[in-house]
Design an enzyme around this catalytic site. Structure first.
Site, PDB file in Angstrom:
ATOM      1  N   HIS A  93       0.834  -1.210   0.000  1.00 23.69           N
ATOM      2  CA  HIS A  93       0.000   0.000   0.000  1.00 23.69           C
ATOM      3  C   HIS A  93       0.864   1.254   0.000  1.00 23.69           C
ATOM      4  O   HIS A  93       1.824   1.347   0.755  1.00 23.69           O
ATOM      5  CB  HIS A  93      -0.921   0.010   1.223  1.00 23.69           C
ATOM      6  CG  HIS A  93      -2.054  -0.958   1.100  1.00 23.69           C
ATOM      7  ND1 HIS A  93      -3.146  -0.931   1.924  1.00 23.69           N
ATOM      8  CD2 HIS A  93      -2.270  -1.976   0.229  1.00 23.69           C
ATOM      9  CE1 HIS A  93      -3.990  -1.877   1.564  1.00 23.69           C
ATOM     10  NE2 HIS A  93      -3.466  -2.547   0.547  1.00 23.69           N
ATOM     11  N   TYR A 222      -9.341   4.992   7.693  1.00 19.75           N
ATOM     12  CA  TYR A 222      -9.503   5.301   9.121  1.00 19.75           C
ATOM     13  C   TYR A 222     -10.599   6.359   9.224  1.00 19.75           C
ATOM     14  O   TYR A 222     -10.446   7.460   8.698  1.00 19.75           O
ATOM     15  CB  TYR A 222      -8.204   5.872   9.703  1.00 19.75           C
ATOM     16  CG  TYR A 222      -7.093   4.864   9.882  1.00 19.75           C
ATOM     17  CD1 TYR A 222      -6.299   4.459   8.810  1.00 19.75           C
ATOM     18  CD2 TYR A 222      -6.817   4.320  11.143  1.00 19.75           C
ATOM     19  CE1 TYR A 222      -5.271   3.545   8.979  1.00 19.75           C
ATOM     20  CE2 TYR A 222      -5.787   3.400  11.324  1.00 19.75           C
ATOM     21  CZ  TYR A 222      -5.027   3.013  10.237  1.00 19.75           C
ATOM     22  OH  TYR A 222      -4.009   2.104  10.408  1.00 19.75           O
ATOM     23  N   PRO A 314      -3.873  -0.456  18.888  1.00 18.86           N
ATOM     24  CA  PRO A 314      -3.606  -0.893  17.507  1.00 18.86           C
ATOM     25  C   PRO A 314      -3.761   0.189  16.439  1.00 18.86           C
ATOM     26  O   PRO A 314      -3.509  -0.079  15.254  1.00 18.86           O
ATOM     27  CB  PRO A 314      -4.633  -2.012  17.292  1.00 18.86           C
ATOM     28  CG  PRO A 314      -5.731  -1.695  18.236  1.00 18.86           C
ATOM     29  CD  PRO A 314      -5.116  -1.037  19.421  1.00 18.86           C
ATOM     30  N   LYS A 318       1.490  -0.673  15.262  1.00 19.45           N
ATOM     31  CA  LYS A 318       2.921  -0.713  15.577  1.00 19.45           C
ATOM     32  C   LYS A 318       3.360  -1.963  16.360  1.00 19.45           C
ATOM     33  O   LYS A 318       4.560  -2.215  16.487  1.00 19.45           O
ATOM     34  CB  LYS A 318       3.312   0.528  16.409  1.00 19.45           C
ATOM     35  CG  LYS A 318       3.273   1.825  15.613  1.00 19.45           C
ATOM     36  CD  LYS A 318       4.438   1.896  14.652  1.00 19.45           C
ATOM     37  CE  LYS A 318       4.339   2.995  13.641  1.00 19.45           C
ATOM     38  NZ  LYS A 318       4.385   2.575  12.258  1.00 19.45           N
ATOM     39  N   TYR A 406       3.987   6.359  10.234  1.00 14.40           N
ATOM     40  CA  TYR A 406       3.163   5.209   9.841  1.00 14.40           C
ATOM     41  C   TYR A 406       3.984   4.166   9.088  1.00 14.40           C
ATOM     42  O   TYR A 406       3.892   2.969   9.366  1.00 14.40           O
ATOM     43  CB  TYR A 406       1.984   5.683   8.977  1.00 14.40           C
ATOM     44  CG  TYR A 406       0.874   4.676   8.865  1.00 14.40           C
ATOM     45  CD1 TYR A 406      -0.254   4.748   9.676  1.00 14.40           C
ATOM     46  CD2 TYR A 406       0.947   3.621   7.955  1.00 14.40           C
ATOM     47  CE1 TYR A 406      -1.271   3.815   9.589  1.00 14.40           C
ATOM     48  CE2 TYR A 406      -0.062   2.675   7.853  1.00 14.40           C
ATOM     49  CZ  TYR A 406      -1.168   2.787   8.672  1.00 14.40           C
ATOM     50  OH  TYR A 406      -2.170   1.850   8.587  1.00 14.40           O
TER      51      TYR A 406
HETATM   52  C1  PHB Z   1      -5.049  -4.788  10.405  1.00 12.77           C
HETATM   53  O1  PHB Z   1      -4.989  -4.973   9.171  1.00 12.77           O
HETATM   54  O2  PHB Z   1      -5.404  -5.688  11.175  1.00 12.77           O
HETATM   55  C2  PHB Z   1      -4.729  -3.447  10.955  1.00 12.77           C
HETATM   56  C3  PHB Z   1      -4.265  -2.467  10.110  1.00 12.77           C
HETATM   57  C4  PHB Z   1      -4.003  -1.212  10.604  1.00 12.77           C
HETATM   58  C5  PHB Z   1      -4.204  -0.941  11.947  1.00 12.77           C
HETATM   59  C6  PHB Z   1      -4.639  -1.934  12.798  1.00 12.77           C
HETATM   60  C7  PHB Z   1      -4.911  -3.201  12.302  1.00 12.77           C
HETATM   61  O3  PHB Z   1      -3.980   0.304  12.411  1.00 12.77           O
END
Ligand code: PHB
Ligand code: APR
Length: 412
Positions: A93, A222, A314, A318, A406
């Site tokens: 990505h 998000y 989460p 990280k 990130y």
């Molecule tokens: C996930 O794909 O499980 C995932 C991705 C990004 C995050 C948390 C979990 O911030």
């Protein structure tokens, strides 16, 4: 003191003799990402280790966790020869979307970080690849160990005691790596008064689902919404991974599949013709959110790594990446010791890794604070959060701050 062994009461010195003893250089407790990556890096440096895991191989290979790898984590797995399947199957990505007030705003990692990316590849896939590499190389990895305990790590003869198939074993080693996660035994075995804990518990958790539905957007979304945060992520081009902010004490039974989809539709709704793809939910669960760090991450001849020493919420993805960053330094420190006899890097292990740990803590806390509803009655906070999202998605400086954290800060 007598010890009960095979239903016979035997004196302690005889029980000691009945315990099978083995020797290695590094005894590793836990076969999560931290323990398995450490064992792999040590092997490449010609350092022997034994990994002791309390669960079965099947359990650790099926445990559902997050699935987003920083570019440095991906590079390390590829460069050390355990990234072949990842290279074939993972999804790369180049950005993420932040969505609020029904509009999406892209953060372009490619542009903002000089071409860095993140990769979607589930944690259990990383585990499968590392377990396979270790077992194919014929290296010791012990599953289903019970009564695991660590001894003498403040002296010259550290050891790990455990039982497998009812048989008592003792592994003598030069050093112990405590990679046994947040609920493990290594951290609590350090004498009282040595460690300082830093903690923040959030008043919410994440309800996560896996659904047989192609991702609704090509990149992660998000979403900030007055009803709470939602995250759209994925595992493959056919499987979506979706999360909803829920109260910390929420019961999963309160969430029927219909309620989950309805809430996801509401929170992620956007102007234009975007639509949430839905499908059969085949896994769901709720996890709490916490920020936690213990300092120092070492005591005598025992070194902690990963969730054994720190937990992040989460939101910044990280957890796994920090575990890998810790053991990368730990492996370098062990390599220096075995090559030169010097303990300079080992002595500074905690100091070195904690700098990265705290930056990841800050980022994870910041993402969490910006995107979740803390107090639904607080209109000031809502306006402030919208203003922050507006700023983060319109200032190149702010977007760069998000992007460089990130994709993963440089490893120094
Ligand atoms: C996930 O794909 O499980 C995932 C991705 C990004 C995050 C948390 C979990 O911030
Ligand atoms: N003896 C042996 N093994 C143990 C013990 C014990 N007493 N207690 C726990 N373990 C094992 C667990 O079963 C698990 O397999 O230690 C392993 C720890 O792995 P993780 O919890 O995955 O922790 P870590 O390797 O530090 O990786 C951190 O995993 O929890 C996620 O989100 C987190 O992505 C982050 C990553």
């Amino acid at each position: 003191m007598p010890v009960v062994s095979k239903l016979r009461v035997v004196p302690a010195h005889i029980a000691q003799r009945e315990r099978q003893t083995v020797r290695t250089q590094i005894g590793i407790v836990g076969a999560g990402p931290a323990g398995l990556v450490l064992a792999h890096l040590l092997h490449l440096q010609g350092i022997e280790s034994v990994v002791i895991e309390s669960r079965s191989r099947k359990y650790i290979e099926e445990r559902i966790r997050a699935g987003l790898l920083e570019h440095g984590t991906v590079d390390l797995l590829i460069e050390t020869g355990v990234g072949k399947r990842l290279q074939r199957e993972a999804l790369t990505h180049h950005g993420i979307e932040l969505r609020f007030n029904r509009r999406g705003h892209r953060i372009d990692f490619n542009d903002l970080t000089g071409g860095k990316t993140v990769t979607i590849y589930a944690q259990q896939e990383v585990i499968k690849d590392l377990v396979a590499a270790r077992l194919e190389a014929g290296l010791p990895l012990i599953f289903e160990a019970s009564d695991v305990s660590v001894h003498n790590f403040d002296g010259a003869n550290p050891s790990i005691r455990f039982r497998v198939a009812g048989k008592a074993q003792e592994l003598h080693c030069d050093y112990i790596a405590g990679c046994d996660g947040f609920h493990g035994i290594c951290r609590p075995s350090i004498p009282a008064g040595v460690l300082t804990e830093f903690e923040r518990i959030y008043p919410f958790g994440w309800l996560g689902i896996l659904a047989q539905a192609p991702p609704s957007s090509p990149e992660l979304v998000y979403t900030y919404h007055e009803r709470g945060f939602a995250l759209l992520t994925m595992r493959t081009t056919e499987v979506s991974r979706l999360y909803l902010q829920v109260p910390y004490d929420e019961e999963i039974d309160a969430w029927s599949d219909d309620r989950i989809w309805s809430e996801l539709r509401t929170r992620t709704a956007a102007d234009g013709n975007w639509k949430l793809n839905e499908g059969a939910i085949f896994q769901k669960g709720i996890t709490g959110m916490r920020s936690y760090v213990v300092e120092p991450m070492q005591y005598g001849k025992m070194f902690l790594a990963g969730d054994a020493a720190h937990i992040v919420p989460p939101t910044g993805a990280k957890g796994l990446n920090l575990a890998v960053a810790d053991v990368r330094i730990m492996a370098q420190a062990f390599a220096e010791f075995y090559k030169t006899g010097k303990t300079e890097l080992l002595d500074r292990y905690s100091e070195i890794v904690l700098r990265r740990v705290w930056k990841a803590q800050r980022f994870s806390w910041w993402m969490t604070s910006m995107l979740h509803r803390f107090d639904t009655d607080n209109a000031f906070d809502e306006r402030r959060q919208i203003a922050e999202l507006d700023y983060v998605t319109s200032s190149r400086a702010a977007m760069t701050t998000l992007a460089e954290n990130y994709v993963g800060l440089p490893w120094d």
